[in-house]
Design an enzyme around this catalytic site. Structure first.
Site, mmCIF file in Angstrom:
data_model
loop_
_atom_site.group_PDB
_atom_site.id
_atom_site.type_symbol
_atom_site.label_atom_id
_atom_site.label_comp_id
_atom_site.label_asym_id
_atom_site.label_seq_id
_atom_site.Cartn_x
_atom_site.Cartn_y
_atom_site.Cartn_z
ATOM 1 N N GLY A 109 -31.097 -66.359 39.934
ATOM 2 C CA GLY A 109 -30.879 -64.649 39.975
ATOM 3 C C GLY A 109 -32.480 -64.631 40.073
ATOM 4 O O GLY A 109 -33.238 -65.447 40.658
ATOM 5 N N ARG A 110 -32.915 -63.501 39.948
ATOM 6 C CA ARG A 110 -34.604 -63.087 40.226
ATOM 7 C C ARG A 110 -35.475 -63.760 39.618
ATOM 8 O O ARG A 110 -36.578 -64.161 40.331
ATOM 9 C CB ARG A 110 -34.666 -61.227 39.456
ATOM 10 C CG ARG A 110 -33.967 -60.469 40.405
ATOM 11 C CD ARG A 110 -34.370 -59.161 40.117
ATOM 12 N NE ARG A 110 -34.071 -58.875 39.035
ATOM 13 C CZ ARG A 110 -33.167 -58.234 38.354
ATOM 14 N NH1 ARG A 110 -32.366 -58.052 38.856
ATOM 15 N NH2 ARG A 110 -32.808 -58.339 37.379
ATOM 16 N N ILE A 111 -34.919 -64.840 38.512
ATOM 17 C CA ILE A 111 -36.213 -65.271 37.571
ATOM 18 C C ILE A 111 -35.982 -66.362 37.802
ATOM 19 O O ILE A 111 -36.671 -67.550 37.972
ATOM 20 C CB ILE A 111 -35.907 -64.836 35.890
ATOM 21 C CG1 ILE A 111 -35.849 -63.713 35.394
ATOM 22 C CG2 ILE A 111 -36.852 -65.662 34.920
ATOM 23 C CD1 ILE A 111 -35.447 -63.301 33.829
ATOM 24 N N THR B 248 -35.524 -70.682 28.908
ATOM 25 C CA THR B 248 -36.380 -68.894 28.855
ATOM 26 C C THR B 248 -35.301 -67.957 29.060
ATOM 27 O O THR B 248 -35.890 -67.236 29.018
ATOM 28 C CB THR B 248 -38.018 -68.883 29.412
ATOM 29 O OG1 THR B 248 -36.781 -68.826 30.872
ATOM 30 C CG2 THR B 248 -38.446 -69.445 29.565
ATOM 31 N N SER B 249 -33.608 -68.091 28.551
ATOM 32 C CA SER B 249 -33.111 -67.351 29.174
ATOM 33 C C SER B 249 -32.148 -66.883 27.227
ATOM 34 O O SER B 249 -33.131 -65.843 26.729
ATOM 35 C CB SER B 249 -32.029 -67.669 29.353
ATOM 36 O OG SER B 249 -31.079 -68.814 29.214
ATOM 37 N N ARG B 250 -30.804 -67.723 26.866
ATOM 38 C CA ARG B 250 -30.785 -66.714 25.968
ATOM 39 C C ARG B 250 -30.265 -68.692 24.854
ATOM 40 O O ARG B 250 -30.041 -69.282 25.677
ATOM 41 C CB ARG B 250 -29.166 -65.962 26.367
ATOM 42 C CG ARG B 250 -30.282 -65.267 26.025
ATOM 43 C CD ARG B 250 -30.624 -64.077 25.231
ATOM 44 N NE ARG B 250 -30.823 -62.966 25.438
ATOM 45 C CZ ARG B 250 -32.082 -62.185 26.436
ATOM 46 N NH1 ARG B 250 -33.421 -63.292 26.278
ATOM 47 N NH2 ARG B 250 -32.189 -60.835 25.864
ATOM 48 N N GLU C 137 -31.928 -67.106 16.291
ATOM 49 C CA GLU C 137 -33.221 -66.612 16.420
ATOM 50 C C GLU C 137 -33.525 -65.045 15.308
ATOM 51 O O GLU C 137 -31.908 -64.834 15.105
ATOM 52 C CB GLU C 137 -33.384 -65.859 17.786
ATOM 53 C CG GLU C 137 -34.424 -66.652 18.443
ATOM 54 C CD GLU C 137 -34.425 -65.737 20.078
ATOM 55 O OE1 GLU C 137 -34.908 -64.471 19.813
ATOM 56 O OE2 GLU C 137 -34.074 -66.618 21.344
ATOM 57 N N HIS D 102 -39.586 -66.267 21.407
ATOM 58 C CA HIS D 102 -39.102 -65.603 22.260
ATOM 59 C C HIS D 102 -39.962 -64.674 22.971
ATOM 60 O O HIS D 102 -40.562 -63.360 23.463
ATOM 61 C CB HIS D 102 -37.953 -64.877 22.183
ATOM 62 C CG HIS D 102 -36.766 -64.078 22.636
ATOM 63 N ND1 HIS D 102 -35.783 -63.431 22.179
ATOM 64 C CD2 HIS D 102 -36.969 -64.199 23.597
ATOM 65 C CE1 HIS D 102 -34.963 -63.559 23.035
ATOM 66 N NE2 HIS D 102 -36.001 -63.133 24.051
ATOM 67 N N ALA E 270 -41.317 -65.138 26.512
ATOM 68 C CA ALA E 270 -41.616 -65.205 27.987
ATOM 69 C C ALA E 270 -42.137 -64.152 28.301
ATOM 70 O O ALA E 270 -42.653 -64.189 29.650
ATOM 71 C CB ALA E 270 -39.948 -65.606 28.901
HETATM 72 C C1 DGY Z 1 -35.335 -59.414 27.890
HETATM 73 O O1 DGY Z 1 -35.759 -59.209 28.966
HETATM 74 O O2 DGY Z 1 -33.952 -60.061 28.101
HETATM 75 C C2 DGY Z 1 -36.410 -60.844 27.335
HETATM 76 O O3 DGY Z 1 -35.326 -61.860 26.931
HETATM 77 C C3 DGY Z 1 -36.613 -60.075 26.175
HETATM 78 O O4 DGY Z 1 -38.053 -59.940 27.217
#
Ligand code: DGY
Length: 327
Positions: free
Chosen positions: A158-160, A239-241, A270, A288, A290
């Protein structure tokens, strides 16, 4: 409605400027008491009489909350929305909005930061130096993993994910990606990336970076079997979930040296971090953050506030996740 004739909005946590001013123009803002627990029953009791809730990733917004009479909109200050039961919101005709787009580059930057810091052992090296252990250059001191020219496997383009691929180009990396939705040929060429299945990505990558939303399909996408397919020298970045990775299996894989290291920004439960991760020097742990640049967090705050302001004024908010509620 409040005594000021404005709809009431429950603000679960403070947001950054210019968010508060945008909200205050459209609504009477009721802050959630910071000493109250973040459980559904407590959130519901504070949401009574409110038209909207401005939530964040740690707030469970599910059936109990979404069935509050008079609730019309939940504006999440995040792009991810796994903390909200969108189907239940739709059933109760509650609009749900998020903050897409504004955090992509900041998050991609941070994924790359974790990748580089883990590969080159930056946190360990800092600690080593501060402890006074640097007693002179040594040929075998703090040896790390090369990034330049290595193979990067991106899970979720996706975008990230695309932002990470774009950064990888500058490091002359070979980029593989796994995603059920393929990029166009043109986009693949532009990013210099090749679509492969998950098994091949895991087998061939020196770095694996995860960029998928948390859904039933992605829960524990990476577990014992997948760690077993990765190179012993591989480094995993998330860096997602947190729940996309089976954390207990990851601890086992790291201890057994099935993989070489990990850079983590998110965790399965978390803010708890699996205790097995704490003593591991080959792991970098971040809280968390990012998307945590001043500019991006301000833009997220403004976007969430605008989504809410539009909705409580009776309009259709720009980043509506369940458009069927507001035709
Ligand atoms: C999001 O936007 O989903 C991040 O985890 C928090 O910035």
């Amino acid at each position: 409605m409040s005594t000021q004739g404005k709809p009431r909005v429950l603000l679960m946590h403070p947001i950054l400027d210019p968010g508060p001013a945008i909200l205050a123009e459209a609504a009477e803002v009721v802050p959630y008491p910071p000493d109250r627990p973040l459980d559904e029953a407590s959130i519901r009791s504070h949401a009574e009489g409110c038209t909207g809730i401005v939530s964040q990733v740690m707030d469970p917004i599910r059936e109990t909350v979404l069935s509050t009479p008079g609730l019309k909109v939940v504006s999440n200050v995040a792009v991810g929305f796994d903390n909200i039961d969108v189907a239940a919101a739709t059933a109760h005709k509650v609009m749900v909005t998020n903050t897409p787009g504004v955090l992509d580059d900041t998050t991609a930057d941070f994924a790359f930061t974790l990748l580089m810091a883990t590969a080159r052992r930056v946190v360990e090296a800092d600690y080593f130096t501060r402890q006074g252990q640097f007693r002179g250059w040594a040929i075998d001191m703090m040896l790390g993993t090369d990034i330049y020219g290595a193979t990067l496997g991106i899970i979720g383009i996706g975008r990230i994910g695309r932002g990470v691929a774009h950064r990888a180009k500058g490091f002359n990396m070979r980029v593989l990606y796994y995603d059920p939705n393929p990029l166009t040929r043109e986009a693949e060429q532009q990013l210099g990336s090749e679509r492969v299945d998950l098994a091949r990505l895991l087998v061939e990558s020196d770095f694996v970076s995860v960029h998928v939303p948390l859904t039933e399909q992605t829960h524990h996408l990476l577990s014992t079997q997948q760690f077993g397919q990765m190179k012993h020298s591989a480094i995993l970045i998330n860096t997602s979930r947190g729940p996309v990775i089976d954390e207990a299996a990851l601890v086992e894989a790291l201890n057994a040296r099935k993989i070489a290291g990990a850079g983590l920004d998110v965790y399965e439960r978390e803010p708890a971090v699996h205790p097995g991760l704490i003593p591991l020097a080959n792991v970098i742990l971040a809280p968390h953050i990012a998307s945590a640049s001043v500019r991006t967090r301000s833009e997220m705050s403004a976007m969430a506030a605008r989504n809410m302001a539009t909705a409580v004024r009776g309009g259709r908010p720009p980043n509506l996740l369940n458009p069927e509620v507001k035709r």
